[in-house]
Design a protein around this motif. Sequence first.
Motif, PDB file in Angstrom:
ATOM      1  N   VAL A 348      -4.444  52.218  35.240  1.00  0.00           N
ATOM      2  CA  VAL A 348      -4.089  53.559  34.765  1.00  0.00           C
ATOM      3  C   VAL A 348      -2.597  53.754  35.027  1.00  0.00           C
ATOM      4  CG1 VAL A 348      -4.454  56.031  35.109  1.00  0.00           C
ATOM      5  CG2 VAL A 348      -6.406  54.439  35.242  1.00  0.00           C
ATOM      6  N   PRO A 349      -1.834  54.233  34.057  1.00  0.00           N
ATOM      7  CA  PRO A 349      -0.391  54.404  34.281  1.00  0.00           C
ATOM      8  C   PRO A 349      -0.108  55.186  35.557  1.00  0.00           C
ATOM      9  CG  PRO A 349      -0.919  54.805  31.982  1.00  0.00           C
ATOM     10  CD  PRO A 349      -2.233  54.644  32.701  1.00  0.00           C
ATOM     11  N   ARG A 350       0.895  54.721  36.276  1.00  0.00           N
ATOM     12  CA  ARG A 350       1.225  55.342  37.558  1.00  0.00           C
ATOM     13  C   ARG A 350       1.525  56.831  37.394  1.00  0.00           C
ATOM     14  NH1 ARG A 350       5.563  52.380  41.355  1.00  0.00           N
ATOM     15  NH2 ARG A 350       4.221  50.656  40.663  1.00  0.00           N
ATOM     16  N   GLU A 351       2.174  57.192  36.283  1.00  0.00           N
ATOM     17  CA  GLU A 351       2.508  58.597  36.041  1.00  0.00           C
ATOM     18  C   GLU A 351       1.252  59.461  35.963  1.00  0.00           C
ATOM     19  OE1 GLU A 351       3.596  56.035  34.315  1.00  0.00           O
ATOM     20  OE2 GLU A 351       5.671  55.929  35.059  1.00  0.00           O
ATOM     21  N   THR A 352       0.186  58.874  35.389  1.00  0.00           N
ATOM     22  CA  THR A 352      -1.075  59.608  35.294  1.00  0.00           C
ATOM     23  C   THR A 352      -1.669  59.859  36.674  1.00  0.00           C
ATOM     24  OG1 THR A 352      -1.533  58.639  33.121  1.00  0.00           O
ATOM     25  CG2 THR A 352      -3.405  59.586  34.310  1.00  0.00           C
ATOM     26  N   TRP A 353      -1.651  58.821  37.524  1.00  0.00           N
ATOM     27  CA  TRP A 353      -2.154  58.987  38.881  1.00  0.00           C
ATOM     28  C   TRP A 353      -1.341  60.042  39.625  1.00  0.00           C
ATOM     29  CZ3 TRP A 353      -6.759  57.952  39.731  1.00  0.00           C
ATOM     30  CH2 TRP A 353      -7.378  56.746  39.372  1.00  0.00           C
ATOM     31  N   GLU A 355       0.291  62.582  38.398  1.00  0.00           N
ATOM     32  CA  GLU A 355      -0.052  63.913  37.882  1.00  0.00           C
ATOM     33  C   GLU A 355      -1.388  64.384  38.441  1.00  0.00           C
ATOM     34  OE1 GLU A 355       0.014  63.505  33.684  1.00  0.00           O
ATOM     35  OE2 GLU A 355       2.206  63.281  33.549  1.00  0.00           O
ATOM     36  N   ARG A 356      -2.362  63.472  38.499  1.00  0.00           N
ATOM     37  CA  ARG A 356      -3.680  63.840  39.021  1.00  0.00           C
ATOM     38  C   ARG A 356      -3.605  64.161  40.513  1.00  0.00           C
ATOM     39  NH1 ARG A 356      -8.331  59.815  37.301  1.00  0.00           N
ATOM     40  NH2 ARG A 356      -9.479  61.454  38.427  1.00  0.00           N
ATOM     41  N   GLN A 358      -0.962  65.351  42.107  1.00  0.00           N
ATOM     42  CA  GLN A 358      -0.295  66.645  42.234  1.00  0.00           C
ATOM     43  C   GLN A 358      -1.237  67.796  41.898  1.00  0.00           C
ATOM     44  OE1 GLN A 358       3.110  65.718  39.663  1.00  0.00           O
ATOM     45  NE2 GLN A 358       4.467  66.041  41.416  1.00  0.00           N
ATOM     46  N   GLU A 400      -7.364  51.592  43.062  1.00  0.00           N
ATOM     47  CA  GLU A 400      -7.389  52.758  42.177  1.00  0.00           C
ATOM     48  C   GLU A 400      -8.774  53.396  42.158  1.00  0.00           C
ATOM     49  OE1 GLU A 400      -5.107  52.195  38.281  1.00  0.00           O
ATOM     50  OE2 GLU A 400      -5.238  50.143  39.036  1.00  0.00           O
ATOM     51  N   GLU A 404      -9.788  57.219  43.078  1.00  0.00           N
ATOM     52  CA  GLU A 404     -10.517  58.084  42.152  1.00  0.00           C
ATOM     53  C   GLU A 404     -11.601  58.865  42.897  1.00  0.00           C
ATOM     54  OE1 GLU A 404     -11.518  59.635  38.510  1.00  0.00           O
ATOM     55  OE2 GLU A 404     -10.454  57.725  38.333  1.00  0.00           O
TER      56      GLU A 404
END
Length: 412
Positions: A348-353, A355-356, A358, A400, A404
Amino acid sequence: MAGYAVVDVETTGLFPGAHDRIVEIAVVHVDPGGAIEESWTTLLNPGRDLGPQHVHGISAADVLSAPTFAQVAGDLADRLAGRTFVAHNAHFDRRFVHTEFASAGWDVPITADRCLCTMQWAGRLLPGAPRALAGCCSHLGIPLTEAHTALADATATAHLLGAYLGIRDPAPWHDVVVDASSTPWPPIARQPFTAAQRGAARSRQVPFLKRLADRLPSAGDTLEQEQYLALLDRALLDRFLSVREQDGLVSLAVELGIDRATARDLHVGYYEALARVAWADGLLSDDEKGDLNAVGALLGLDQAEMAEALIIATAEVTSGATGPPTHRVTTFRLRPGDLVVFTGDMAVPRETWMERAQAVGLVPWSGVTKKVALVVAADPDSLSGKARKAADYGIPIVTEQAFEQMLATLTT
């Protein structure tokens, strides 16, 4: 003339000389007539994360004990000296190999004018064939299995070179062969090393209890046992024991004088304590059963031992008996405001993680300090600087998938 050295490398990325390194290399010797003479390959420890693991398929566990490039440099130089360097897309492989030698302090004559590129010659010798290695091999009926493993790709390229030599005799690159055969190499001393292969880590992932001695000088102190169980707690956080964690548990057990029999007793007690926690509400859900089975397998317990421990724990909870003192299982739980670091090329893109994280009040952090609560890694055995620093600080490193599940606990 000695002939050809067909080379293929798998790397952490595309840019040698910056941050990317070789993680696997193979050399196939081909004689002047095109016949394969011998093959050699090894994984390399790049001292950093492995980059796109979904492409090359190499696990960090496999390279933890692999030699560095500097260690294999002397052996590799002997395999390349006096031979024409050949690769499919030689510009890529040549630059990586040359840069690795340079980083280790040697200026070797692997220059563009002394190399042969089978991709470049495909356009002249195989009209209409694709330029990619798989396409060229398919065009000539050359088998290519396990693509993106260095030895498979180097072997296929060696067969492709042999086909070229059959198409054009004498070889139109004769001058390149003569130049390479007469160009001296700097003396590079050979060092002892053991070549590392893919999948080797699996042999170290058998129940780690087998790696403990049957008898050690016992420390004879409950404190030592609690120290071992505390590390076990942290290692089992994501219900996965990485090679790094297994090695750490074995090393700590030896240091504390905990032998195999004692460790097994501690594991049984740990499992019973976990079962008591699961049974605390009087029910054992399917998820809890699955979790107990997963932990039992990681602890090296067989089905009979798990069943007996579960019966004991169930009876104690049902009767209200406290039973003998056992380790109290700790539950790691992230809290809003905790610092979380991400490392590696994730599914999963690091940016997505980020955002989640945060969104539930966690704070994504760029570097590892002692204030960081958790490191999330694409591979828990990652060799990245962040992962190594986290291991030194005793900060949990999880997958990851585990992260989750931890996020779910913050939203319930």
